[in-house]
Design a protein around this motif. Structure first.
Motif, mmCIF file in Angstrom:
data_model
loop_
_atom_site.group_PDB
_atom_site.id
_atom_site.type_symbol
_atom_site.label_atom_id
_atom_site.label_comp_id
_atom_site.label_asym_id
_atom_site.label_seq_id
_atom_site.Cartn_x
_atom_site.Cartn_y
_atom_site.Cartn_z
ATOM 1 N N VAL A 237 10.725 15.941 -1.272
ATOM 2 C CA VAL A 237 9.333 15.499 -1.262
ATOM 3 C C VAL A 237 9.249 14.158 -0.555
ATOM 4 O O VAL A 237 8.364 13.907 0.261
ATOM 5 N N PHE A 238 10.212 13.283 -0.901
ATOM 6 C CA PHE A 238 10.224 11.947 -0.300
ATOM 7 C C PHE A 238 11.517 11.717 0.451
ATOM 8 O O PHE A 238 12.601 12.043 -0.056
ATOM 9 N N LYS A 239 11.393 11.160 1.614
ATOM 10 C CA LYS A 239 12.569 10.672 2.329
ATOM 11 C C LYS A 239 12.196 9.300 2.880
ATOM 12 O O LYS A 239 11.342 9.176 3.764
ATOM 13 N N LEU A 240 12.834 8.287 2.307
ATOM 14 C CA LEU A 240 12.540 6.921 2.725
ATOM 15 C C LEU A 240 13.729 6.404 3.514
ATOM 16 O O LEU A 240 14.878 6.584 3.092
ATOM 17 N N SER A 241 13.463 5.779 4.657
ATOM 18 C CA SER A 241 14.594 5.194 5.373
ATOM 19 C C SER A 241 14.266 3.826 5.958
ATOM 20 O O SER A 241 13.158 3.592 6.448
ATOM 21 N N ASN A 242 15.278 2.962 5.835
ATOM 22 C CA ASN A 242 15.223 1.603 6.388
ATOM 23 C C ASN A 242 13.946 0.852 6.030
ATOM 24 O O ASN A 242 13.334 0.200 6.871
ATOM 25 N N LEU A 243 13.575 0.967 4.790
ATOM 26 C CA LEU A 243 12.307 0.396 4.359
ATOM 27 C C LEU A 243 12.445 -1.088 4.032
ATOM 28 O O LEU A 243 13.396 -1.501 3.372
ATOM 29 N N LEU A 244 11.486 -1.858 4.480
ATOM 30 C CA LEU A 244 11.463 -3.276 4.122
ATOM 31 C C LEU A 244 10.036 -3.687 3.808
ATOM 32 O O LEU A 244 9.108 -3.370 4.555
ATOM 33 N N LYS A 245 9.883 -4.372 2.684
ATOM 34 C CA LYS A 245 8.578 -4.948 2.352
ATOM 35 C C LYS A 245 8.788 -6.384 1.882
ATOM 36 O O LYS A 245 9.557 -6.643 0.951
ATOM 37 N N SER A 246 8.138 -7.314 2.546
ATOM 38 C CA SER A 246 8.238 -8.725 2.138
ATOM 39 C C SER A 246 6.857 -9.252 1.800
ATOM 40 O O SER A 246 5.847 -8.744 2.296
ATOM 41 N N TYR A 247 6.844 -10.236 0.946
ATOM 42 C CA TYR A 247 5.617 -10.982 0.678
ATOM 43 C C TYR A 247 5.877 -12.435 1.039
ATOM 44 O O TYR A 247 6.826 -13.022 0.519
ATOM 45 N N GLU A 248 5.072 -12.966 1.881
ATOM 46 C CA GLU A 248 5.212 -14.362 2.315
ATOM 47 C C GLU A 248 6.657 -14.679 2.696
ATOM 48 O O GLU A 248 7.233 -15.664 2.250
ATOM 49 N N GLY A 249 7.238 -13.775 3.458
ATOM 50 C CA GLY A 249 8.588 -14.006 3.979
ATOM 51 C C GLY A 249 9.699 -13.760 2.980
ATOM 52 O O GLY A 249 10.875 -13.853 3.310
ATOM 53 N N LYS A 250 9.317 -13.421 1.748
ATOM 54 C CA LYS A 250 10.340 -13.171 0.735
ATOM 55 C C LYS A 250 10.463 -11.664 0.512
ATOM 56 O O LYS A 250 9.467 -10.975 0.295
ATOM 57 N N ARG A 251 11.702 -11.192 0.542
ATOM 58 C CA ARG A 251 11.920 -9.758 0.423
ATOM 59 C C ARG A 251 11.560 -9.240 -0.979
ATOM 60 O O ARG A 251 12.062 -9.739 -1.979
ATOM 61 N N ALA A 252 10.690 -8.260 -1.022
ATOM 62 C CA ALA A 252 10.362 -7.643 -2.315
ATOM 63 C C ALA A 252 11.140 -6.349 -2.491
ATOM 64 O O ALA A 252 11.518 -5.977 -3.594
ATOM 65 N N LEU A 253 11.364 -5.665 -1.374
ATOM 66 C CA LEU A 253 12.089 -4.394 -1.445
ATOM 67 C C LEU A 253 12.752 -4.093 -0.108
ATOM 68 O O LEU A 253 12.148 -4.239 0.944
ATOM 69 N N SER A 254 13.984 -3.683 -0.206
ATOM 70 C CA SER A 254 14.685 -3.270 1.001
ATOM 71 C C SER A 254 15.600 -2.117 0.627
ATOM 72 O O SER A 254 16.414 -2.240 -0.288
ATOM 73 N N LEU A 255 15.424 -0.981 1.301
ATOM 74 C CA LEU A 255 16.359 0.111 1.008
ATOM 75 C C LEU A 255 16.647 0.924 2.253
ATOM 76 O O LEU A 255 15.775 1.142 3.094
#
Ligand SMILES: Nc1ncnc2c1ncn2[C@@H]1O[C@H](COP(=O)(O)OP(=O)(O)OP(=O)(O)O)[C@@H](O)[C@H]1O
Ligand SMILES: [Mg+2]
Length: 250
Positions: free
Chosen positions: A6-24
């Motif tokens: 159902v889900f395939k996530l790759s090389n995901l990055l989410k930052s808030y104000e330059g700070k990493r919140a999620l990386s996978l």
């Protein structure tokens, strides 16, 4: 034949104000899986669920849903039919009767105005009453939602989910505000419904005990990264100690 992802996530990055919140780098979830997301406060659980629900955008990376890039779904009805979201605050409208909140699960099919005006026809009423029966609220159908307790409101949110009938349920701490007995009760209903409807369920939880008891797979996050991803029965007390320890991660 491989099971459907159902889900395939790759090389995901989410930052808030330059700070990493999620990386996978990679995460796959198969149809019908029941996955618990656990991890300390600030680990990235909500961020991950919001990315999967398309309510926030990643800085980079790709999310495929049923093999199709999320960006191709847009924010429209298609995705709404596929995914049901349930949050700690339930997103119910207190002034409306229970039945109207339940029928809001049809928003995708209905259009906003009909839902707001709540002009339901008897057929809709039947659908909603049936859903409320399944969560044990058949005697509260026409009551003002704000008069219900937290646990009962959570059940209304579950009934709404039933009416929406999504393929995937994303639940962010669905039982956090409830007392332990009620929390377990709601979780039981949620898992049972997902199983009966063959839905994929991904829920963030603060209770490791419930994660192990009700979910087949546990994905833990720490400091914005996957810390372990294991079948529930393989999660050891040591894994959990390390996950929640306050030591700095290198
Ligand atoms: N809207 C936002 N603006 C700025 N920073 C944010 C925002 N949302 C999340 N963050 C940051 O991203 C990180 C991950 O947050 P997230 O809400 O995903 O954690 P969580 O695992 O859900 O925590 P909790 O268990 O407390 O709900 C945290 O450091 C948080 O401060
Ligand atoms: Mg959170």
């Amino acid at each position: 034949m491989p099971e459907k992802e159902v889900f395939k996530l790759s090389n995901l990055l989410k930052s808030y104000e330059g700070k990493r919140a999620l990386s996978l780098s990679s995460l796959k979830i198969k149809k019908g899986e029941r996955v618990a997301l656990i991890g300390p406060s600030g680990a990235g659980k909500t961020t991950l669920l919001n990315l999967m629900a398309n309510t926030i955008k990643a800085d980079r990376g790709e999310i495929l849903i049923d093999g199709i890039p999320m960006t191709e779904y847009g924010f429209g009805k298609q995705l709404h039919k596929k995914m049901g979201i349930i949050r700690q605050q339930f997103d119910l409208v207190g002034q409306l009767a229970v039945i109207h909140n339940v029928l809001a699960g049809r928003l995708g099919e209905w259009g906003f105005f009909k839902s707001l005006l709540s002009l339901f026809i008897p057929q809709d009423e039947k659908v909603a009453v049936k859903a409320l029966k399944r969560v044990g609220l058949e005697d509260r159908v026409y009551e003002r939602t704000s008069k219900l307790s937290g646990g009962e409101q959570q059940r209304v949110a579950l009934a709404r989910l039933l009416v929406q009938h999504p393929e995937v349920i994303l639940a962010d701490e669905p039982v956090a505000s409830l007392d332990p007995a009620r929390a377990e009760d709601i979780l039981q209903v949620l898992v049972k419904l997902a199983r009966e409807e063959e839905q994929t369920l991904i829920a963030s939880l603060h209770s490791v005990e419930y994660a192990k008891k009700y979910f087949s797979r546990i994905i833990s996050l720490r400091a914005g990264e996957i810390y372990f991803d294991l079948p529930s029965e393989k999660v050891s007390p040591e894994d959990l100690n390390n996950l929640y320890s306050l030591k700095e991660m290198k």
